[in-house]
Enzyme design. Sequence first.
Site, short mmCIF file in Angstrom:
data_model
loop_
_atom_site.label_atom_id
_atom_site.label_comp_id
_atom_site.label_asym_id
_atom_site.label_seq_id
_atom_site.Cartn_x
_atom_site.Cartn_y
_atom_site.Cartn_z
N TYR A 65 0.85 -1.18 0.00
CA TYR A 65 0.00 0.00 0.00
C TYR A 65 0.89 1.24 0.00
O TYR A 65 1.93 1.27 0.66
CB TYR A 65 -0.92 0.01 1.22
CG TYR A 65 -1.89 -1.16 1.25
CD1 TYR A 65 -2.87 -1.29 0.28
CD2 TYR A 65 -1.83 -2.12 2.26
CE1 TYR A 65 -3.79 -2.35 0.32
CE2 TYR A 65 -2.73 -3.18 2.30
CZ TYR A 65 -3.70 -3.29 1.32
OH TYR A 65 -4.58 -4.34 1.35
N PHE A 76 -1.58 -7.59 1.19
CA PHE A 76 -2.99 -7.37 1.53
C PHE A 76 -3.22 -6.92 2.97
O PHE A 76 -4.30 -6.43 3.29
CB PHE A 76 -3.85 -8.61 1.23
CG PHE A 76 -3.96 -8.93 -0.23
CD1 PHE A 76 -4.81 -8.20 -1.05
CD2 PHE A 76 -3.19 -9.93 -0.80
CE1 PHE A 76 -4.90 -8.48 -2.41
CE2 PHE A 76 -3.28 -10.22 -2.17
CZ PHE A 76 -4.14 -9.49 -2.97
N HIS A 204 -8.78 -10.63 -9.28
CA HIS A 204 -8.27 -9.89 -8.13
C HIS A 204 -9.46 -9.39 -7.29
O HIS A 204 -10.49 -8.99 -7.85
CB HIS A 204 -7.44 -8.70 -8.61
CG HIS A 204 -6.61 -8.08 -7.53
ND1 HIS A 204 -7.15 -7.19 -6.61
CD2 HIS A 204 -5.31 -8.21 -7.21
CE1 HIS A 204 -6.20 -6.81 -5.78
NE2 HIS A 204 -5.07 -7.41 -6.11
#
Length: 239
Positions: A65, A76, A204
């Site tokens: 991120y 994730f 995804h």
Amino acid sequence: MSPFDIIHYSWHPLIKREMNTEAFLTFRNEILPNMLYYPEKLKIFRVFCMPVTDIRVVILGQDPYHGPGQATGLSFAVNSNISMPPSLRIIQQELNDEVEWQRESWRTLEHWEKQGVFLLNTALTVESGRPGSHLEYWEDFTKKVIYFIGYHNPCIWMLWGQKAQRFVANLPAKTIFNVHGYDDKTIKQIPNSTDYNYILKAAHPAAEVYKSNAGFLGCNHFKFANEILSLRGQKSINW
């Protein structure tokens, strides 16, 4: 403390060789010092704390991120005080439909890590505010990591989206078993071999945010992974 100090020694044959290449040294010494990037330096190699032999499932993400305080070094996952990103919300929604799952401190995914789920990003760093900015620097390294795992410890691979799925080509060819066309009943009859890298493919999770019925929801990957682990005589994962 060096970022390399947290890497388990089982990775050293690969890591020491790759981290001394000219391309990586240039990236480490000339590019990273001149930008704000994530995750923080000491978490870049966090996923490699896990011994190669402990890996049971690999979940391949793209890159960390790119906002402050989000990236943890695990694909994730986010820190417990960070709002849940869209992909993680969709993953949680799929879990709700599939299995009983661990709810406390769930977004950090540390309980997955402790059970042998290897949360690997295809790029281990990203420039602040620029998703995908470091993919080119890490791609060759990631390909070798994938081969290393597939050769030394064949396991289950959850590959979500085309970008993750193209890395299948870097697994030892004769070990690949594509789990395709199975349902809740027939998955129990899947061929069992400790030499297989079992490949689970789906869209995804983020695709579900932009398009309904994109192909992640309903994939049953968490349930299928536990069925394969059970077939191999291994304990199920408490997702």
